[in-house]
Structures are given as structure tokens and as C-alpha cells.
Write an enzyme that holds these catalytic residues in place. Structure first.
Site, PDB file in Angstrom:
ATOM      1  N   LYS A  11      95.992  20.064  54.965  1.00 43.43           N
ATOM      2  CA  LYS A  11      97.399  19.683  54.960  1.00 43.43           C
ATOM      3  C   LYS A  11      98.214  20.570  54.018  1.00 43.43           C
ATOM      4  O   LYS A  11      99.407  20.744  54.213  1.00 43.43           O
ATOM      5  CB  LYS A  11      97.569  18.228  54.530  1.00 43.43           C
ATOM      6  CG  LYS A  11      96.796  17.191  55.333  1.00 43.43           C
ATOM      7  CD  LYS A  11      97.383  16.946  56.694  1.00 43.43           C
ATOM      8  CE  LYS A  11      96.891  15.676  57.372  1.00 43.43           C
ATOM      9  NZ  LYS A  11      95.457  15.525  57.557  1.00 43.43           N
TER      10      LYS A  11
HETATM   11  C1  PLP Z   1      94.750  14.976  58.622  1.00 44.88           C
HETATM   12  C2  PLP Z   1      93.311  15.274  58.666  1.00 44.88           C
HETATM   13  C3  PLP Z   1      92.617  15.401  59.881  1.00 44.88           C
HETATM   14  C4  PLP Z   1      93.300  15.163  61.209  1.00 44.88           C
HETATM   15  O1  PLP Z   1      94.248  16.167  61.506  1.00 44.88           O
HETATM   16  P1  PLP Z   1      95.392  15.877  62.580  1.00 44.88           P
HETATM   17  O2  PLP Z   1      96.290  17.053  62.539  1.00 44.88           O
HETATM   18  O3  PLP Z   1      96.063  14.618  62.148  1.00 44.88           O
HETATM   19  O4  PLP Z   1      94.706  15.716  63.900  1.00 44.88           O
HETATM   20  C5  PLP Z   1      91.286  15.750  59.842  1.00 44.88           C
HETATM   21  N1  PLP Z   1      90.647  15.936  58.672  1.00 44.88           N
HETATM   22  C6  PLP Z   1      91.267  15.812  57.483  1.00 44.88           C
HETATM   23  C7  PLP Z   1      90.496  16.005  56.241  1.00 44.88           C
HETATM   24  C8  PLP Z   1      92.612  15.484  57.436  1.00 44.88           C
HETATM   25  O5  PLP Z   1      93.241  15.367  56.253  1.00 44.88           O
END
Ligand code: PLP
Length: 463
Positions: A112
Site C-alpha cells: 500500500k
Molecule cells: C491490501 C492488501 C491485499 C489486497 O490488495 P487489494 O488491492 O485490496 O486486492 C493483499 N495483501 C496485503 C498485505 C494487503 O495489505
């Protein structure tokens, strides 16, 4: 570049407007009116460039008109300067034909950060120029919230309020949200699950009085700027492995469908992606839908991969928009059925379009733990539970001659209990955040009632 809503009833916006707005006023999500393409030569030229240069070349056509070249280069440089790895998104080899793309070297140890650090810088430049301030409200299953707080803390033009499901995020995730002491940061522990948090954020955006009063802005993965930032590492990884001269596949641990949708955009831009594999945990609505069973909500079952404990994947609406050939009325109709009836069936044509783009698979809790254990034994790589789900499902989709890249979406130290349970190894935090467990916490426990939440945010913003 113009941005239009997936539901067709909101005004067209520029990149900057779409970024500052988040959710469209018709309830839809903004998408670029046209997806720009890159030639084979332009893609080949990315191989071996610094991450920041690839980022500029991939994203520039989307932001042109909202920022100058100089501004945008500076934004990118500042966004990734705080990462703990010079490559930003290094590739590790697991087997001769399977690679791990490590996306956890940012300040909060999850992918993120790639989008949120960029968005923080984009907001700062745009708001400064406009002389405006905003309130960022976001829902998180753990990682988005900490990444948002890290990206926006201390910026004077921004208040940031993050809703997370009380008791359903890991201790590291919680502490990353509750320990920053900056007064513009508001961590809210909501009595409910992630879907409740996400629904309340949508409700706030649809309450236009409140939305305008506190100048609401969204940075959930509904914000197209986030998706855009994630497109970059598909290009970086694929060109490092020989694209555009060979095809590359990706396996993506999926929750809200933002990360994998970025892969779809990369493919539309011309990157030769063979398979885009959606990997889900036991909350497998996407796997069921892609298997032809329709899109019907179940109960969210808490898992050891909490960032994927999602039943309503907000970015799936964007995938539907393309699968329905940009038929905004059809998308609006499906979203109505989802809201009022708990789900919908996908038309035969759209299902075929989805299945031509995405493969899918799921991993149970036991399979996730077993993969963490077997991977550290076979390659020495310690996976977080989310990455382990990606690896497990990737292993079911390997093809000879096509490199598979699994996205390692978080650092194992973000989920130490599950990792230790599976492998017997306690994953230490990187030294730069070693004192996280000693810092004091600041958080408000609150009900999932819309009125309570709006009152609280109003008061905090007025301070
Ligand atoms: C947010 C997240 C996901 C999922 O990603 P999306 O874009 O919501 O599909 C998977 N793994 C981790 C560690 C995350 O923080």
C-alpha cells in the site's frame, strides 16, 4: 486525460479532480476515458532503469495536464525516498521459473505504501496550489490505514480519519495507526468488520452535506491514483524478466481488487502479461464469481490474512465496467442489485471477458500455513500469509517457459503470530521500526453508526 464514472452519471474530471474526489457522485468509480498504450520499443526501454524513471514514463500520460513534468518527477522522487531498498520493488527467485516481487520495503511494510506515499505527495502539491484543505476518510482492513496515516501525518492541509474493525487487525497494523502523535491523525476502532467500515465510508461520501462540509477526500483503493501507482511495478518486474520479448504471468493476493486491476491496466497498455491470477483466502467471493457462480456476498470470516478478509471488492466494479464493454447502465444496475439484493449474476458475455483476463484460485487457512512452511524450507524465503496465498495459487498455474511473478504484498513481521505458528521462526521487524511496541497509542473506539462517526469526525476537523 479525462476520467469518467463507471456508472456514467457523474461529470467528467481531470486527473487532479478525480484524485481529490475519490468516489464519483453517482456512486461509481473513476476510470480513464481511454487507456494509453506503450509501444514495444517504449516498453523495452524500461528494462534496467531506476524505479522512479519507470514510474515517470508509465504514469505520465495519465497525469499530464494536472502536473508539470518537473512537479511530477519531484513527487515521485519524494514518494519513494523513504523506502528501505534501493530497487524499491526487488525480485527474488523462488524456483527457476517462479519469482517473488517484494513490495514491502516501504515505511509500513506493505505494498500500500507504493500508492499512498505517491498520493500524499500528489495531494500536497495539488492542495498547496489551490490553497485548499481536505479531510481524508478511509476504511482499512489494516494496511491501507497505516499507509495513509504514514503518508499524510503532519501535512497541514489534510486531516486523516481511518476506520478499522476493532480487534480484527494485527498488533503491528494497529500500532502503526495508533502510535503517530501528529494531531491531524485520527484512528477510529469501529465495532464491526471491514465491510461495515467500508460501507460507512461510502455512506459518508453519499451524504453530500457532510461531504462538502468537511471537504471529504478518499484514498481507499477506489481512488484511481492508487491503482495507477501500482501499475508501475508490473512494468518494472516484467521488463526485468525479459518483457516485452517474452510473456510474464502474475499471481496477486487479492482483497479489494485494486492491485490485480492495476495488472489489467498494465496489460491494456501493452505489457505482454500472460496470466493474471486472482488469489483469495477463504473469503473467496472473487474466486466463486470468476468460476461462474455469480457475485453473492457471504459472511466475512476472519483469517490469518486479514488484509484480504473482504466480501465486497470495491475495484471489481472497474473490472465489470470493462467486461461489460463500458456499458455504464449495466454496471449501475449490477451495483443496485448488490446493494439491495446482496449479489448479482454476471452475463455470459461479461463472464467470458472476465475469464479471458483473470484466472483464480483460493487457499484455506491450513494451505496458507503449509505454504509458509514449505517455502522457507525450499527457498529460504519467509512469506507473510498474504504472499503465501499468492504463492500457493501461483503454483497451481505455472506454465513452462512463462515466468510467474507472485506479489509479496506484506513483510512477514507485519503478521508475526501466523508466520511463527507456521514456520517456528519469529520474523523480526526491520531495525528502522524496532521500537514500535514501546510507542504509546492514541485511538477512539466507536460504533459503526453513521451519525456517531460523522459527529466525531466533524469535531476533530473543527479543532
Ligand atoms: C491490501 C492488501 C491485499 C489486497 O490488495 P487489494 O488491492 O485490496 O486486492 C493483499 N495483501 C496485503 C498485505 C494487503 O495489505
Amino acid at each position: 486525460m479525462k476520467y469518467i464514472s463507471t456508472r456514467g452519471q457523474a461529470p467528467e474530471l481531470t486527473f487532479e479532480e478525480a484524485m481529490l474526489t475519490g468516489l464519483a457522485r453517482d456512486g461509481g468509480l473513476y476510470v480513464p476515458a481511454e487507456i494509453p498504450t506503450m509501444t514495444k520499443e517504449e516498453i523495452a526501454a524500461l528494462a534496467g532503469l531506476p524505479y522512479e524513471d519507470i514510474a515517470f514514463r508509465v504514469m505520465w500520460p495519465y497525469v499530464e495536464g494536472s502536473f508539470t513534468e518537473e512537479e511530477f518527477k519531484g513527487i515521485i522522487a519524494r514518494a519513494y525516498a523513504g523506502f528501505g531498498h534501493a530497487a524499491r520493488a526487488p525480485l527474488k527467485q523462488l524456483t527457476p521459473n517462479h519469482f517473488l516481487l517484494e513490495l514491502f520495503h516501504g515505511p509500513t511494510l506493505a505494498f500500500k505504501d507504493f500508492a499512498m506515499q505517491l498520493i500524499g505527495q500528489l495531494f500536497q502539491v495539488a492542495l498547496k496550489r489551490r490553497g485548499e484543505s481536505v479531510t481524508i476518510v478511509g476504511a482499512t482492513s489494516g494496511d491501507t490505514g497505516s499507509a495513509a496515516i504514514e503518508a499524510f501525518k503532519g501535512l497541514d492541509a489534510v486531516n486523516v480519519a481511518i476506520l478499522y474493525p476493532h480487534g480484527r487487525v494485527s498488533e503491528v497494523q494497529r500500532r502503526q495507526m495508533t502510535t503517530p502523535q501528529e494531531s491531524n491523525v485520527h484512528a477510529l476502532a469501529v465495532d464491526g468488520d471491514f465491510d461495515d467500515c467500508q460501507a460507512r465510508v461510502k455512506d459518508m461520501f453519499n451524504d453530500f452535506g457532510f461531504r462538502d462540509e468537511v471537504k471529504l477526500a478518499g484514498v481507499n483503493s477506489i481512488n484511481f491514483a492508487r491503482v495507477l501507482a501500482q501499475v508501475v511495478y508490473y512494468f518494472a518486474a516484467a521488463t526485468a524478466l525479459g518483457a516485452p520479448h517474452r510473456n510474464v504471468s502474475f499471481s496477486v493476493p487479492t482483497g479489494n481488487f485494486g492491485d490485480i486491476f492495476a495488472g489489467f491496466i498494465a496489460k491494456q497498455m501493452g505489457l505482454p502479461i500472460d496470466q493474471l491470477v486472482v488469489a483469495t483466502n477463504q473469503n473467496d467471493i472473487l474466486h466463486r464469481c470468476l468460476s461462474g457462480e455469480g457475485y453473492f456476498k457471504g459472511e466475512t470470516k476472519p483469517s490469518i490474512s486479514p488484509s484480504m478478509d473482504i466480501q465486497v471488492s470495491s475495484n471489481f466494479e472497474r473490472a465489470l465496467y470493462f467486461a461489460y464493454d463500458k456499458d455504464t447502465a449495466a454496471v449501475a444496475q449490477l451495483m443496485d442489485e448488490l446493494k439491495n439484493g446482496g449479489g448479482f449474476n454476471v452475463s455470459q458475455g461479461a463472464l467470458e471477458a472476465l475469464q479471458a483476463t483473470y484466472e483464480s484460485g483460493r487457499a484455506s487457512e491450513e494451505e496458507t500455513l503449509a505454504t509458509i512452511k514449505s517455502e522457507v524450507e525450499s527457498s529460504g524465503e519467509l512469506l507473510c500469509p498474504h504472499g503465501a496465498i499468492g504463492v500457493k495459487v501461483a503454483n497451481e498455474h505455472l506454465k513452462e517457459g512463462v515466468p510467474m511473478v507472485t506479489l509479496a504484498t506484506a513483510h512477514p513481521a507485519k503478521f508475526p503470530a501466523a508466520v511463527e505458528d507456521a514456520s517456528g521462526i519469529h520474523p523480526p521487524l526491520p531495525p528502522r521500526m524496532g521500537d514500535l511496541y514501546e510507542r504509546s497509542e492514541r485511538v477512539t473506539r466507536i460504533s459503526s453508526d453513521l451519525g456517531d462517526l460523522e459527529d466525531h469526525i466533524r469535531k476533530q476537523v473543527a479543532k
